[in-house]
Design an enzyme around this catalytic site. Structure first.
Site, PDB file in Angstrom:
ATOM      1  N   HIS A  66      -2.198 -37.469 -10.703  1.00  0.00           N
ATOM      2  CA  HIS A  66      -2.539 -38.885 -10.910  1.00  0.00           C
ATOM      3  C   HIS A  66      -1.364 -39.687 -11.458  1.00  0.00           C
ATOM      4  O   HIS A  66      -0.523 -39.172 -12.191  1.00  0.00           O
ATOM      5  CB  HIS A  66      -3.785 -39.022 -11.796  1.00  0.00           C
ATOM      6  CG  HIS A  66      -3.574 -38.812 -13.272  1.00  0.00           C
ATOM      7  ND1 HIS A  66      -3.188 -39.825 -14.113  1.00  0.00           N
ATOM      8  CD2 HIS A  66      -3.753 -37.725 -14.060  1.00  0.00           C
ATOM      9  CE1 HIS A  66      -3.113 -39.374 -15.356  1.00  0.00           C
ATOM     10  NE2 HIS A  66      -3.454 -38.093 -15.352  1.00  0.00           N
ATOM     11  N   ASP A 176       2.172 -38.539 -18.995  1.00  0.00           N
ATOM     12  CA  ASP A 176       0.828 -38.153 -18.564  1.00  0.00           C
ATOM     13  C   ASP A 176       0.370 -39.233 -17.586  1.00  0.00           C
ATOM     14  O   ASP A 176      -0.095 -40.280 -18.010  1.00  0.00           O
ATOM     15  CB  ASP A 176      -0.104 -38.058 -19.770  1.00  0.00           C
ATOM     16  CG  ASP A 176      -1.556 -37.800 -19.398  1.00  0.00           C
ATOM     17  OD1 ASP A 176      -1.836 -37.506 -18.224  1.00  0.00           O
ATOM     18  OD2 ASP A 176      -2.423 -37.921 -20.281  1.00  0.00           O
ATOM     19  N   GLU A 208      -7.507 -41.831 -12.804  1.00  0.00           N
ATOM     20  CA  GLU A 208      -7.901 -40.572 -13.445  1.00  0.00           C
ATOM     21  C   GLU A 208      -8.308 -40.800 -14.883  1.00  0.00           C
ATOM     22  O   GLU A 208      -9.260 -40.185 -15.378  1.00  0.00           O
ATOM     23  CB  GLU A 208      -6.737 -39.571 -13.374  1.00  0.00           C
ATOM     24  CG  GLU A 208      -7.097 -38.139 -13.779  1.00  0.00           C
ATOM     25  CD  GLU A 208      -6.891 -37.848 -15.256  1.00  0.00           C
ATOM     26  OE1 GLU A 208      -7.216 -36.729 -15.683  1.00  0.00           O
ATOM     27  OE2 GLU A 208      -6.402 -38.742 -15.998  1.00  0.00           O
ATOM     28  N   GLU A 209      -7.590 -41.694 -15.572  1.00  0.00           N
ATOM     29  CA  GLU A 209      -7.828 -41.900 -16.998  1.00  0.00           C
ATOM     30  C   GLU A 209      -9.164 -42.583 -17.292  1.00  0.00           C
ATOM     31  O   GLU A 209      -9.590 -42.616 -18.446  1.00  0.00           O
ATOM     32  CB  GLU A 209      -6.687 -42.734 -17.602  1.00  0.00           C
ATOM     33  CG  GLU A 209      -5.310 -42.081 -17.527  1.00  0.00           C
ATOM     34  CD  GLU A 209      -5.152 -40.906 -18.492  1.00  0.00           C
ATOM     35  OE1 GLU A 209      -6.107 -40.614 -19.246  1.00  0.00           O
ATOM     36  OE2 GLU A 209      -4.075 -40.292 -18.480  1.00  0.00           O
ATOM     37  N   ASP A 231      -1.282 -31.528 -13.564  1.00  0.00           N
ATOM     38  CA  ASP A 231      -1.432 -32.460 -14.675  1.00  0.00           C
ATOM     39  C   ASP A 231      -0.541 -31.991 -15.810  1.00  0.00           C
ATOM     40  O   ASP A 231       0.296 -31.102 -15.630  1.00  0.00           O
ATOM     41  CB  ASP A 231      -2.910 -32.552 -15.104  1.00  0.00           C
ATOM     42  CG  ASP A 231      -3.277 -33.928 -15.650  1.00  0.00           C
ATOM     43  OD1 ASP A 231      -2.554 -34.414 -16.557  1.00  0.00           O
ATOM     44  OD2 ASP A 231      -4.266 -34.510 -15.197  1.00  0.00           O
ATOM     45  N   HIS A 315      -0.744 -39.199 -24.824  1.00  0.00           N
ATOM     46  CA  HIS A 315      -1.289 -40.547 -24.963  1.00  0.00           C
ATOM     47  C   HIS A 315      -0.564 -41.363 -26.040  1.00  0.00           C
ATOM     48  O   HIS A 315      -1.146 -42.205 -26.708  1.00  0.00           O
ATOM     49  CB  HIS A 315      -2.803 -40.532 -25.219  1.00  0.00           C
ATOM     50  CG  HIS A 315      -3.599 -40.263 -23.982  1.00  0.00           C
ATOM     51  ND1 HIS A 315      -4.921 -40.634 -23.837  1.00  0.00           N
ATOM     52  CD2 HIS A 315      -3.247 -39.693 -22.813  1.00  0.00           C
ATOM     53  CE1 HIS A 315      -5.350 -40.275 -22.635  1.00  0.00           C
ATOM     54  NE2 HIS A 315      -4.337 -39.695 -22.002  1.00  0.00           N
TER      55      HIS A 315
END
Length: 350
Positions: A66, A176, A208-209, A231, A315
């Protein structure tokens, strides 16, 4: 362009979930010379096909990685021109104060997530994170000027340049999962020097998030026989348990658990050993929370695997990876795709 250079380029582009256009365009541009066909679907997924050799119909193997990132959306413009914002994806309020941001309004504005000075903060407030409802962005302009340039629904992306650290490591925002987009790019470069009998479909998925949405729709459309999600996973650092993390520089973590087809897991391990690619094993007793979760249950079910690039400080704007892990992930993907025999792939769905 190396995988590290590609990661640096795409990590700095805006691509908040649901608005991945700028990063999608750059990924499509980089992948296009390495594949036979490339397109963007209605949801925004970038779908690239590298055709295999041999008679048709050939089995399809889908690689999902992603490209979206977390960020903010403007809710309202407050008195004084301050922007009240809400999270898009899993924002951690502990690490966003005083961050530099870009407000993507009628014109792009630079701003900062403001905070009270410690002198005006109570002892109790100093011991807990600022509530999400109290976050605001200051772009330094008078209220009337802000209202002319910004409106509710505009996006706010975190601003951070990628930084080359010592020891072959990099830090930045949106690693990410753009570190894995770079691994897929490296895999396509490696695959150009190999022969393969399966059709390879590499997808840079969206959203995706906020719920794996791009993987859900693209897997339905591609209808793969095997799916491998790529990922990031938790890398070792103080406070992270050893059995929930992987060693930076130790290669990709190969997941094992109910989200993973056991034969795909064993095959990836065998190829890593055969090609002398460093790897680690990641036991996941429940859902992985990655595109692999959507891949596995697409249509009537897909034999699914998951590779994770070890990443620290997930994140945040200082997400940190080892470039060797990105390259090792790409090498393992290319080796696995080249080694897949059509009958073995078809046998997974019988």
């Amino acid at each position: 362009m190396t995988a590290a250079q590609f990661l640096e380029t795409i990590s700095e582009l805006p691509g908040i979930s649901g608005h991945e256009g700028p990063v999608a365009a750059r990924i499509r541009e980089a992948w296009a010379p390495l594949v036979d066909e490339i397109r963007t679907d209605p949801l925004g997924n970038v779908i690239a096909l590298k055709a295999g050799e041999g008679p048709k119909p050939r089995p399809r193997v889908m690689i999902a990685t992603h490209m979206d990132e977390i960020g903010f959306m403007v809710l309202s413009i407050e008195q004084g021109g301050f922007l009240r914002v809400a999270p898009v994806g899993g924002i951690d309020v502990r690490n966003v104060l005083a961050h530099r941001v870009r407000v993507l309004g009628r014109r792009e504005l630079v701003g900062y997530l403001g905070m009270l000075p410690p002198h005006l903060t109570t002892d109790e407030e100093m011991t807990r994170p600022v509530p999400m409802k109290d976050l605001f962005v200051d772009v330094g302009l008078p209220e009337e000027r802000v209202r002319a340039l910004v409106e509710p629904g505009d996006l706010v992306v975190r601003e951070q340049r990628a930084v080359q650290l010592l020891g072959g490591r990099m830090a930045g925002k949106a690693f990410d999962n753009r570190a894995s987009c770079a691994a897929a790019y490296h895999a396509l470069q490696e695959l150009a020097r190999r022969r393969h009998q399966v059709d390879v479909v590499v997808v840079a998925t969206v959203q995706e998030e906020v719920g794996l949405r791009g993987a859900v729709t693209s897997a339905f459309g591609v209808a793969p026989d095997v799916g491998i999600a790529v990922d990031v996973g938790f890398a070792r650092q103080p406070g992270v348990e050893k059995d929930r993390s992987a060693e930076p520089g130790g290669g990709p973590a190969i997941a094992l658990g109910p989200n993973i087809h056991p034969q795909v897991y064993r095959f990836l391990v065998e190829q890593a050993q055969r090609e002398d690619v460093p790897y680690q094993v990641e036991p996941v007793p429940g859902r992985t929370g990655t595109d692999a979760w959507a891949l596995q249950v697409a249509r009537s079910g897909v034999a699914t695997g998951l590779l994770s690039v070890p990443l620290r400080y997930m994140h945040s704007t200082v997400e940190t990876v080892d470039v060797k892990d990105i390259e090792a992930t790409g090498r393992l993907l290319a080796a696995a795709l080249a080694a897949m025999e059509p009958e073995w792939v078809r046998g997974l769905s019988r």
